[in-house]
Design a protein around this motif. Structure first.
Motif, mmCIF file in Angstrom:
data_model
loop_
_atom_site.group_PDB
_atom_site.id
_atom_site.type_symbol
_atom_site.label_atom_id
_atom_site.label_comp_id
_atom_site.label_asym_id
_atom_site.label_seq_id
_atom_site.Cartn_x
_atom_site.Cartn_y
_atom_site.Cartn_z
ATOM 1 N N VAL A 113 11.821 40.644 -11.515
ATOM 2 C CA VAL A 113 10.958 39.397 -11.259
ATOM 3 C C VAL A 113 11.946 38.152 -11.800
ATOM 4 N N LEU A 114 12.293 38.414 -13.024
ATOM 5 C CA LEU A 114 13.225 37.094 -13.462
ATOM 6 C C LEU A 114 14.556 37.231 -12.867
ATOM 7 N N ALA A 115 15.089 37.951 -12.259
ATOM 8 C CA ALA A 115 16.322 37.941 -11.523
ATOM 9 C C ALA A 115 16.083 37.048 -10.271
ATOM 10 N N ALA A 116 14.808 37.428 -9.582
ATOM 11 C CA ALA A 116 14.597 36.342 -8.451
ATOM 12 C C ALA A 116 14.375 34.967 -9.038
ATOM 13 N N VAL A 117 13.667 35.023 -9.968
ATOM 14 C CA VAL A 117 13.162 33.368 -10.236
ATOM 15 C C VAL A 117 14.255 32.575 -10.642
ATOM 16 N N ILE A 118 15.401 33.363 -11.336
ATOM 17 C CA ILE A 118 16.494 32.644 -11.921
ATOM 18 C C ILE A 118 17.690 32.495 -10.911
ATOM 19 N N GLY A 119 17.883 33.877 -10.013
ATOM 20 C CA GLY A 119 18.850 34.006 -9.355
ATOM 21 C C GLY A 119 18.721 33.038 -7.989
ATOM 22 N N ALA A 152 33.610 48.559 -11.042
ATOM 23 C CA ALA A 152 33.906 47.797 -12.021
ATOM 24 C C ALA A 152 33.152 46.475 -12.019
ATOM 25 N N LEU A 153 32.753 46.005 -10.792
ATOM 26 C CA LEU A 153 32.070 44.838 -10.927
ATOM 27 C C LEU A 153 30.518 45.229 -11.248
ATOM 28 N N VAL A 239 24.705 41.067 -8.009
ATOM 29 C CA VAL A 239 24.278 40.392 -6.606
ATOM 30 C C VAL A 239 25.429 39.607 -6.155
ATOM 31 N N ALA A 240 25.640 38.673 -7.389
ATOM 32 C CA ALA A 240 26.667 37.474 -7.171
ATOM 33 C C ALA A 240 27.991 38.115 -6.833
ATOM 34 N N TYR A 241 28.478 38.971 -7.562
ATOM 35 C CA TYR A 241 29.781 39.542 -7.446
ATOM 36 C C TYR A 241 29.987 40.489 -6.069
ATOM 37 N N ILE A 242 29.020 41.238 -6.044
ATOM 38 C CA ILE A 242 29.223 42.395 -4.694
ATOM 39 C C ILE A 242 28.788 41.311 -3.493
ATOM 40 N N GLY A 243 27.751 40.412 -3.637
ATOM 41 C CA GLY A 243 27.677 39.750 -2.526
ATOM 42 C C GLY A 243 28.701 38.860 -1.995
#
Length: 255
Positions: A113-119, A152-153, A239-243
């Protein structure tokens, strides 16, 4: 968990010196370097908006050596976290006391939930800041197409999360409490530190991470659970790196 500020003058000086040293070794000096990087970007042709920063660049032409460089970078971050934990442990504050007791299912749920709220707002803020030319172009990964790239990511994501949440939240706020700082004073100090070492990304990155620091820090102050922050931070970075690796060249909105 609060500790009464019953320190002698010598103990206060010792604690302040300890905080200064660990910040110089870890994220405090990173903040100075990031501010200098932002100033350098602003003075270059094209300004901040014309610069590009790679978060996980390739470090060597030979695949195995590059992998070892990536793992060494992750190990350095884990060592920073270990240093913070060790210094707390030496003073009688074990990992459990800062919220690193056995991880629970609820920690993973709260972290998601925190990841969604911030990401999600963080991505929107970056895109707006980039459009306004107050953010550099961030390249989350420029690693070659090696078999080890995705693992690695993920390792880098976890190492970032462990180091930042343990040092910037668990260690720093605990130490500031010991010096008698209130929750409302230690929280912005932690958040501003987090924002400072992201200034190399531009003002958008700095402001976004200050907000993240305020949310994460307050969550920890109220729950004394650090695992959700580590889960959330790992998720955001992964999510940022792989996305980026997957979407690069396939969508028009990604700088």
């Amino acid at each position: 968990m609060h500790q009464a500020p019953d320190l002698s003058a010598r103990e206060r000086v010792s604690l302040r010196v300890e905080i200064a040293i660990i910040l110089l070794v870890t994220f405090g000096l990173s903040g100075v370097n990031a501010a200098l990087s932002l100033l350098d970007s602003a003075l270059r042709p094209g300004g901040v908006g014309g610069q590009t920063v790679a978060l996980n660049p390739s470090r060597a032409a030979q695949s195995l050596i590059d992998l070892l460089f990536q793992l060494t970078s992750a190990l350095r971050l884990v060592a920073w976290a270990a240093l913070g934990l060790y210094l707390l442990w030496r003073s009688g504050i074990g990992p459990r006391m800062i919220g690193l007791a056995r991880i629970r299912f609820r920690d993973g749920w709260h972290g998601s939930v925190l990841a969604a709220v911030i990401g999600l707002p963080g991505l929107a803020l970056y895109l707006v800041a980039h459009a306004l030319h107050v953010s550099v172009t961030i390249v989350p990964s420029s690693l070659g197409d090696h078999w080890w790239r995705l693992p690695a990511l993920i390792i880098a994501s976890a190492a970032n999360a462990v180091a930042e949440e343990i040092v910037v939240v668990g260690y720093l706020i605990t130490r500031l409490r010991r010096l008698g700082w209130s929750e409302n004073s230690s929280l912005p100090a932690s958040a501003l530190l987090r924002g400072s070492y992201h200034l190399y990304q531009g003002l958008g990155g700095g402001i976004g991470n200050v907000v993240m620091g305020l949310v994460f820090g307050r969550y920890w102050q109220r729950t004394n659970r650090l695992w959700p922050l580590i889960v959330a931070h790992t998720t955001i970075d992964a999510v940022a790196y792989i996305g980026y690796t997957v979407l690069r060249g396939h969508v028009s909105w990604l700088p």
